[in-house]
Design an enzyme around this catalytic site. Structure first.
Site, PDB file in Angstrom:
ATOM      1  N   ARG A 148      74.063  98.558  92.190  1.00  0.00           N
ATOM      2  CA  ARG A 148      74.036  97.170  91.730  1.00  0.00           C
ATOM      3  C   ARG A 148      75.322  96.786  90.997  1.00  0.00           C
ATOM      4  O   ARG A 148      75.810  95.661  91.136  1.00  0.00           O
ATOM      5  CB  ARG A 148      72.818  96.961  90.820  1.00  0.00           C
ATOM      6  CG  ARG A 148      72.610  95.528  90.438  1.00  0.00           C
ATOM      7  CD  ARG A 148      71.246  95.292  89.843  1.00  0.00           C
ATOM      8  NE  ARG A 148      71.080  93.895  89.475  1.00  0.00           N
ATOM      9  CZ  ARG A 148      70.703  93.470  88.278  1.00  0.00           C
ATOM     10  NH1 ARG A 148      70.438  94.358  87.324  1.00  0.00           N
ATOM     11  NH2 ARG A 148      70.582  92.193  88.036  1.00  0.00           N
ATOM     12  N   HIS A 172      77.667  93.521  91.844  1.00  0.00           N
ATOM     13  CA  HIS A 172      78.003  92.479  90.867  1.00  0.00           C
ATOM     14  C   HIS A 172      79.507  92.412  90.615  1.00  0.00           C
ATOM     15  O   HIS A 172      80.049  91.353  90.317  1.00  0.00           O
ATOM     16  CB  HIS A 172      77.244  92.709  89.548  1.00  0.00           C
ATOM     17  CG  HIS A 172      75.844  92.192  89.573  1.00  0.00           C
ATOM     18  ND1 HIS A 172      75.315  91.365  88.616  1.00  0.00           N
ATOM     19  CD2 HIS A 172      74.850  92.372  90.469  1.00  0.00           C
ATOM     20  CE1 HIS A 172      74.061  91.057  88.907  1.00  0.00           C
ATOM     21  NE2 HIS A 172      73.747  91.669  90.027  1.00  0.00           N
ATOM     22  N   ASP A 173      80.183  93.545  90.755  1.00  0.00           N
ATOM     23  CA  ASP A 173      81.639  93.524  90.630  1.00  0.00           C
ATOM     24  C   ASP A 173      82.244  92.728  91.782  1.00  0.00           C
ATOM     25  O   ASP A 173      83.016  91.794  91.572  1.00  0.00           O
ATOM     26  CB  ASP A 173      82.192  94.957  90.621  1.00  0.00           C
ATOM     27  CG  ASP A 173      83.701  94.987  90.368  1.00  0.00           C
ATOM     28  OD1 ASP A 173      84.202  94.068  89.681  1.00  0.00           O
ATOM     29  OD2 ASP A 173      84.371  95.913  90.838  1.00  0.00           O
ATOM     30  N   GLY A 209      85.877  89.247  93.338  1.00  0.00           N
ATOM     31  CA  GLY A 209      86.288  90.394  94.131  1.00  0.00           C
ATOM     32  C   GLY A 209      86.074  91.724  93.430  1.00  0.00           C
ATOM     33  O   GLY A 209      85.724  91.766  92.245  1.00  0.00           O
ATOM     34  N   ASP A 268      87.154  94.175  91.492  1.00  0.00           N
ATOM     35  CA  ASP A 268      88.314  94.379  90.611  1.00  0.00           C
ATOM     36  C   ASP A 268      87.902  94.917  89.246  1.00  0.00           C
ATOM     37  O   ASP A 268      88.665  94.831  88.288  1.00  0.00           O
ATOM     38  CB  ASP A 268      89.075  93.063  90.438  1.00  0.00           C
ATOM     39  CG  ASP A 268      88.234  92.010  89.717  1.00  0.00           C
ATOM     40  OD1 ASP A 268      87.020  92.251  89.526  1.00  0.00           O
ATOM     41  OD2 ASP A 268      88.779  90.960  89.350  1.00  0.00           O
ATOM     42  N   SER A 317      85.936  93.770  87.151  1.00  0.00           N
ATOM     43  CA  SER A 317      85.767  92.758  86.101  1.00  0.00           C
ATOM     44  C   SER A 317      84.402  92.837  85.421  1.00  0.00           C
ATOM     45  O   SER A 317      84.267  92.431  84.268  1.00  0.00           O
ATOM     46  CB  SER A 317      85.979  91.349  86.672  1.00  0.00           C
ATOM     47  OG  SER A 317      85.158  91.150  87.796  1.00  0.00           O
ATOM     48  N   ASN A 328      73.444  89.242  84.256  1.00  0.00           N
ATOM     49  CA  ASN A 328      73.682  90.678  84.051  1.00  0.00           C
ATOM     50  C   ASN A 328      72.373  91.444  83.913  1.00  0.00           C
ATOM     51  O   ASN A 328      72.377  92.669  83.901  1.00  0.00           O
ATOM     52  CB  ASN A 328      74.538  90.917  82.798  1.00  0.00           C
ATOM     53  CG  ASN A 328      73.750  90.770  81.503  1.00  0.00           C
ATOM     54  OD1 ASN A 328      72.536  90.690  81.490  1.00  0.00           O
ATOM     55  ND2 ASN A 328      74.454  90.750  80.391  1.00  0.00           N
ATOM     56  N   PRO A 365      74.072  85.331  93.763  1.00  0.00           N
ATOM     57  CA  PRO A 365      72.859  84.663  94.230  1.00  0.00           C
ATOM     58  C   PRO A 365      71.757  84.756  93.169  1.00  0.00           C
ATOM     59  O   PRO A 365      71.740  85.694  92.379  1.00  0.00           O
ATOM     60  CB  PRO A 365      72.473  85.457  95.478  1.00  0.00           C
ATOM     61  CG  PRO A 365      73.080  86.804  95.279  1.00  0.00           C
ATOM     62  CD  PRO A 365      74.321  86.611  94.461  1.00  0.00           C
ATOM     63  N   HIS A 371      67.778  96.856  97.799  1.00  0.00           N
ATOM     64  CA  HIS A 371      66.572  96.787  96.970  1.00  0.00           C
ATOM     65  C   HIS A 371      65.535  97.833  97.386  1.00  0.00           C
ATOM     66  O   HIS A 371      64.433  97.834  96.870  1.00  0.00           O
ATOM     67  CB  HIS A 371      65.977  95.373  96.992  1.00  0.00           C
ATOM     68  CG  HIS A 371      66.792  94.387  96.214  1.00  0.00           C
ATOM     69  ND1 HIS A 371      66.509  93.035  96.168  1.00  0.00           N
ATOM     70  CD2 HIS A 371      67.905  94.557  95.439  1.00  0.00           C
ATOM     71  CE1 HIS A 371      67.414  92.425  95.409  1.00  0.00           C
ATOM     72  NE2 HIS A 371      68.270  93.317  94.964  1.00  0.00           N
ATOM     73  N   THR A 372      65.894  98.717  98.298  1.00  0.00           N
ATOM     74  CA  THR A 372      65.090  99.924  98.513  1.00  0.00           C
ATOM     75  C   THR A 372      65.188 100.828  97.285  1.00  0.00           C
ATOM     76  O   THR A 372      64.383 101.721  97.088  1.00  0.00           O
ATOM     77  CB  THR A 372      65.550 100.701  99.768  1.00  0.00           C
ATOM     78  OG1 THR A 372      64.730 101.860  99.909  1.00  0.00           O
ATOM     79  CG2 THR A 372      67.005 101.153  99.654  1.00  0.00           C
ATOM     80  N   THR A 412      59.024 103.692  96.802  1.00  0.00           N
ATOM     81  CA  THR A 412      59.897 104.820  96.475  1.00  0.00           C
ATOM     82  C   THR A 412      61.182 104.318  95.819  1.00  0.00           C
ATOM     83  O   THR A 412      62.204 104.149  96.475  1.00  0.00           O
ATOM     84  CB  THR A 412      60.259 105.602  97.755  1.00  0.00           C
ATOM     85  OG1 THR A 412      60.805 104.665  98.706  1.00  0.00           O
ATOM     86  CG2 THR A 412      59.051 106.266  98.368  1.00  0.00           C
ATOM     87  N   ASP A 471      65.566 104.252 101.679  1.00  0.00           N
ATOM     88  CA  ASP A 471      64.844 104.314 102.948  1.00  0.00           C
ATOM     89  C   ASP A 471      64.590 102.885 103.428  1.00  0.00           C
ATOM     90  O   ASP A 471      65.144 101.936 102.862  1.00  0.00           O
ATOM     91  CB  ASP A 471      63.526 105.090 102.774  1.00  0.00           C
ATOM     92  CG  ASP A 471      62.700 104.565 101.599  1.00  0.00           C
ATOM     93  OD1 ASP A 471      62.753 103.335 101.335  1.00  0.00           O
ATOM     94  OD2 ASP A 471      62.021 105.362 100.932  1.00  0.00           O
TER      95      ASP A 471
END
Ligand code: HEM
Ligand SMILES: *[C@@H]1O[C@H](CO)[C@@H](O)[C@H](O)[C@H]1NC(C)=O
Ligand SMILES: *[C@@H]1O[C@H](CO)[C@@H](O)[C@H](O)[C@H]1NC(C)=O
Length: 321
Positions: free
Chosen positions: A69, A73-74, A79, A81, A83, A101, A168, A198-199, A244, A249
């Site tokens: 994650r 988010h980076d 881009g 970088d 940040s 965050n 998003p 999100h698995t 899981t 998976d």
């Protein structure tokens, strides 16, 4: 997490991948990245990072989700970088202090890798590359595909709370997700593949309580009960995305088929006819999901990469030099 013996072999496997890449020669892309970027400047960069991730996941397998994650988010904000790692100062509120965050974690793994890399080859390996490598290792160690990535990203000098609007929202419907991902150059299929991350991991009630109030035909009745029971313990109560949470998976996609997706932005991928067949395809064909996921991750890892004077190699991942 993969079995300990297998995990011990991973360093070796990744090293072998590096050697194959080495034999196949230098190939710098137009963005200045290359597979063997640290070959002469920091030859142990890859195994140092991989070992750090192995050790972290052995102590806490839930960190795999956190590392994947962080890289997302980076890359989606300004881009790839680094940040997302910057701390706020008295003159600047950084990305990490935005509400988006929510529960970002795993910073200590990045710091541990950076500390070792600075000892081995000071000022050479960027924090944005560390984010990309740890995400890749986390995916594989959690049971997902093994893939190699280009390195050579430079760290950015900007991290502002307002930039996080590029992320998003969990309340987005498929139309909004498709538009947001298209802005970053991704197709609907790549959107679904990347959402497959999100698995791994969990969401907190805060992120799905929007679904409790209104009647929602895309939400299974029993699962609606599970959502509301989770929220009865408060905004911070967690619910895994699939059965899981530490295994990479395709069960996430099966959950969507059962109308048991956690976020609005998850379930909409099955509810919308433009993405439903892609979900069905990944649900029934895990190797295909793995293939599409790794391609999309490699692509995500090159979003607006900083080169030359546009970036730097941060000495401390939390601070601009
Ligand atoms: C499609 C749009 C996406 C939305 C709206 C979204 C939103 C969210 C939200 C709201 C959470 C839970 C936060 C919380 O309540 O604590 C979450 C968790 C997570 N997201 Fe996403 N996400 C999206 C795409 C992605 C992508 C592309 C990746 C990576 C490639 C990713 C990786 C993760 C992971 C691994 C977690 C679990 C984190 C943990 O357990 O610590 N997400 N996401
Ligand atoms: C996330 O942002 C909030 C403010 O919205 C801040 O209080 C919190 O410390 C941040 N969390 C992390 C992990 O940086
Ligand atoms: C998605 O959400 C937007 C913004 O709320 C709305 O205008 C649009 O009609 C929605 N699309 C669908 C297909 O529900």
């Amino acid at each position: 997490m993969r079995s300990p013996n297998l995990v011990k072999m991973v360093g070796v496997v990744l090293l072998a991948v590096e050697i194959i890449v080495l034999i196949s020669g230098y190939r710098f892309g137009a963005n200045g990245l290359s597979m063997n970027y640290y070959l002469s400047s920091c030859p142990l960069a890859e195994p140092i990072v991989t070992n750090t991730v192995i050790r972290a996941l052995m102590a806490d397998p839930t960190l795999a989700a956190a590392l994947v994650r962080l890289h997302f988010h980076d890359c989606f904000v300004q881009g790839c970088d680094g940040s997302i790692l910057i701390d706020s100062t008295k003159d600047n509120t950084a990305e990490k202090d935005s509400p988006a965050n929510l529960s970002l974690r795993g910073y200590e793994v990045i710091n541990a890798a950076k500390k070792q890399l600075e000892k081995q080859c000071p000022g050479v390996v960027s924090c944005s590359d560390i984010l990309a490598m740890t995400a890749r290792d986390a995916v594989y160690l959690a049971g997902g595909p093994l893939y190699s990535i280009q390195k050579g990203r430079k760290d950015g000098r900007r991290s502002k709370i307002e930039d996080t609007e590029n992320l998003p929202s969990p309340t987005f419907n498929a139309s909004q997700l498709i538009i947001k991902f298209r802005q970053h150059g991704f197709s609907a299929e790549e959107l679904v593949a990347l959402s497959g991350a999100h698995t791994l991991g969990v969401a907190t009630c805060r992120s799905f309580k929007n679904r409790l109030s209104d009647e929602d035909p895309t939400l299974d009745e029993d699962f609606a009960q599970t959502l509301s029971e989770t929220c009865s313990s408060g905004d911070d109560a967690e619910l895994p995305f699939d059965a899981t949470r530490n295994s990479f998976d395709s069960l996430y996609f099966n959950a969507l088929q059962r109308k048991a997706g956690v976020l609005t932005s998850d379930q909409t991928l099955y509810a919308d006819t433009r993405t439903r067949n892609i979900v069905n395809g990944f649900a029934s064909n895990q190797p295909m999901f793995f293939r599409r996921f790794q391609l999309a991750m490699v692509k995500m890892g090159t979003l607006d990469v900083k080169q030359g004077s546009r970036g730097e190699v941060r000495k401390n991942c939390h601070k601009i030099n």
